[in-house]
Design a protein around this motif. Structure first.
Motif, short mmCIF file in Angstrom:
data_model
loop_
_atom_site.label_atom_id
_atom_site.label_comp_id
_atom_site.label_asym_id
_atom_site.label_seq_id
_atom_site.Cartn_x
_atom_site.Cartn_y
_atom_site.Cartn_z
N LEU A 53 -0.93 1.88 3.53
CA LEU A 53 -1.81 1.80 4.70
C LEU A 53 -1.42 2.81 5.77
CD1 LEU A 53 -1.97 -2.08 4.85
CD2 LEU A 53 -3.80 -0.55 4.11
N VAL A 54 -0.18 3.28 5.73
CA VAL A 54 0.30 4.36 6.58
C VAL A 54 0.87 5.43 5.66
CG1 VAL A 54 1.95 5.02 8.38
CG2 VAL A 54 0.83 2.78 8.49
N ARG A 55 0.47 6.66 5.88
CA ARG A 55 0.95 7.75 5.01
C ARG A 55 2.32 8.23 5.49
NH1 ARG A 55 -2.29 10.04 1.36
NH2 ARG A 55 -0.97 11.89 1.34
N PRO A 56 3.27 8.34 4.57
CA PRO A 56 4.58 8.87 4.94
C PRO A 56 4.53 10.37 5.19
CG PRO A 56 4.50 8.53 2.58
CD PRO A 56 3.20 8.00 3.13
N THR A 57 5.38 10.83 6.05
CA THR A 57 5.51 12.27 6.26
C THR A 57 6.63 12.85 5.41
OG1 THR A 57 6.94 11.83 8.17
CG2 THR A 57 4.59 12.18 8.59
N ARG A 58 7.50 12.01 4.93
CA ARG A 58 8.60 12.46 4.08
C ARG A 58 9.18 11.23 3.37
NH1 ARG A 58 13.02 16.12 6.95
NH2 ARG A 58 11.10 17.37 7.18
N GLY A 59 9.80 11.47 2.23
CA GLY A 59 10.52 10.40 1.56
C GLY A 59 9.82 9.89 0.31
N SER A 60 10.45 8.91 -0.31
CA SER A 60 10.05 8.42 -1.62
C SER A 60 9.87 6.90 -1.58
CB SER A 60 11.13 8.79 -2.65
OG SER A 60 10.86 8.22 -3.91
N VAL A 61 8.81 6.44 -2.27
CA VAL A 61 8.59 5.01 -2.48
C VAL A 61 8.36 4.81 -3.98
CG1 VAL A 61 7.13 3.01 -1.99
CG2 VAL A 61 7.56 4.69 -0.19
N VAL A 62 9.36 4.31 -4.67
CA VAL A 62 9.27 4.11 -6.11
C VAL A 62 9.10 2.62 -6.39
CG1 VAL A 62 10.47 4.34 -8.32
CG2 VAL A 62 10.65 6.15 -6.60
N ILE A 63 8.02 2.28 -7.08
CA ILE A 63 7.71 0.89 -7.40
C ILE A 63 7.75 0.74 -8.91
CG2 ILE A 63 6.00 -0.95 -7.24
CD1 ILE A 63 4.95 0.47 -4.69
N ASP A 64 8.72 -0.03 -9.37
CA ASP A 64 8.91 -0.26 -10.80
C ASP A 64 8.94 1.04 -11.58
OD1 ASP A 64 9.49 -1.99 -12.88
OD2 ASP A 64 7.40 -2.31 -13.41
N GLY A 65 9.67 2.02 -11.03
CA GLY A 65 9.88 3.29 -11.71
C GLY A 65 8.83 4.35 -11.46
N GLN A 66 7.77 4.04 -10.68
CA GLN A 66 6.71 5.01 -10.44
C GLN A 66 6.69 5.44 -8.98
OE1 GLN A 66 2.83 4.44 -12.28
NE2 GLN A 66 3.60 2.67 -13.41
N GLU A 67 6.64 6.73 -8.75
CA GLU A 67 6.56 7.25 -7.39
C GLU A 67 5.17 6.97 -6.81
OE1 GLU A 67 7.18 8.19 -4.04
OE2 GLU A 67 8.89 9.01 -5.19
N MET A 68 5.14 6.25 -5.68
CA MET A 68 3.86 5.84 -5.09
C MET A 68 3.72 6.25 -3.64
SD MET A 68 2.38 4.49 -7.69
CE MET A 68 0.93 3.70 -6.98
N ALA A 69 4.64 7.03 -3.10
CA ALA A 69 4.54 7.45 -1.71
C ALA A 69 3.24 8.21 -1.48
CB ALA A 69 5.73 8.33 -1.33
#
Length: 235
Positions: A53-69
């Motif tokens: 709901l908010v777009r990151p400007t930097r960094g990683s969000v990995v959910i169950d092995g998948q990058e979702m940032a």
């Protein structure tokens, strides 16, 4: 335990301002992490960024092995992430049954169907014909949880689920979270009610000025009341 959610170096904010200044956080499979901190430190921004709901400007969000940032919220939901937002965001003109039908249509296949959800939250079964604006605050919160469960999540994000609720309803929310944990679901819960947070959490993460100040077990956090008071600003 392996991680269901891995956040690394996450930065995000609103209208050009930075709220999260490089957050690292893990939620293991089947684990409950309580995200604590004073008002305005970025707790809701963190869960909103994880949810897309908010777009990151930097960094990683990995959910169950998948990058979702930076992915869309619907793509993140389809991966198995349920979200109960602060304020519940129930649609006033829709009945309980209509809310559930929308969630069922959008959800993944899995064990959480309407029958199981209403077994867990029986009050909703008595209110299927009532509109959202005819529900009490507690009933609206249970409806928000029901909607999230019907997507069949593996990870549940709860943002201030006790907000504005009577103590008896807060206790019920805690019981629901315990039930979810018993199924092996991972949970990240943002909470100001420390009794609720402490009743469900395995680990505690404290945010301060958009960064993680402390990441520890619940037992360690509770062993030092002075530190907890200092970090959270409670008496």
């Amino acid at each position: 335990m392996t991680a269901m959610l891995e956040v690394r170096g996450l930065q995000s904010g609103y209208d050009g301002s930075t709220v999260l200044a490089g957050v690292d956080l893990d939620v293991a499979h089947g684990q409950v992490v309580a995200l604590l901190g004073r008002n305005g430190v970025g707790k809701s921004t963190l869960v909103n960024t994880v949810m897309g709901l908010v777009r990151p400007t930097r960094g990683s969000v990995v959910i169950d092995g998948q990058e979702m940032a930076g992915k869309r919220p619907d793509a993140i939901a389809r991966l198995g992430v349920g979200f109960v937002p602060q304020g519940r965001r129930v649609f006033a003109p829709l009945t309980v049954a209509e809310h559930l039908a929308v969630a069922e249509k959008a959800g993944r296949k899995g064990d959480w169907d309407r029958t199981r959800v209403l077994d867990l939250l029986p009050r909703l079964g008595e209110r299927l014909g009532n509109r959202g604006d005819q529900l009490s605050g507690g009933e609206q919160q249970m409806l928000a949880i029901a909607r999230a469960l019907l997507i069949n999540p593996r990870l549940m994000l709860l943002d201030e689920p006790s907000d504005g609720l009577a103590p008896a309803v807060v206790h019920q929310v805690g019981e629901v979270v315990h039930e979810l944990c018993a199924t092996g679901m991972s949970v990240l819960i943002v909470e100001q009610d420390l009794r609720l947070a402490f009743s469900v959490a395995d680990r505690v993460v404290v945010l301060e000025k958009g960064s993680v100040r402390l990441d520890t077990t619940l037992e360690d956090f509770r062993s030092d009341p002075g530190r907890a008071r200092s970090l959270l600003g409670v008496a």
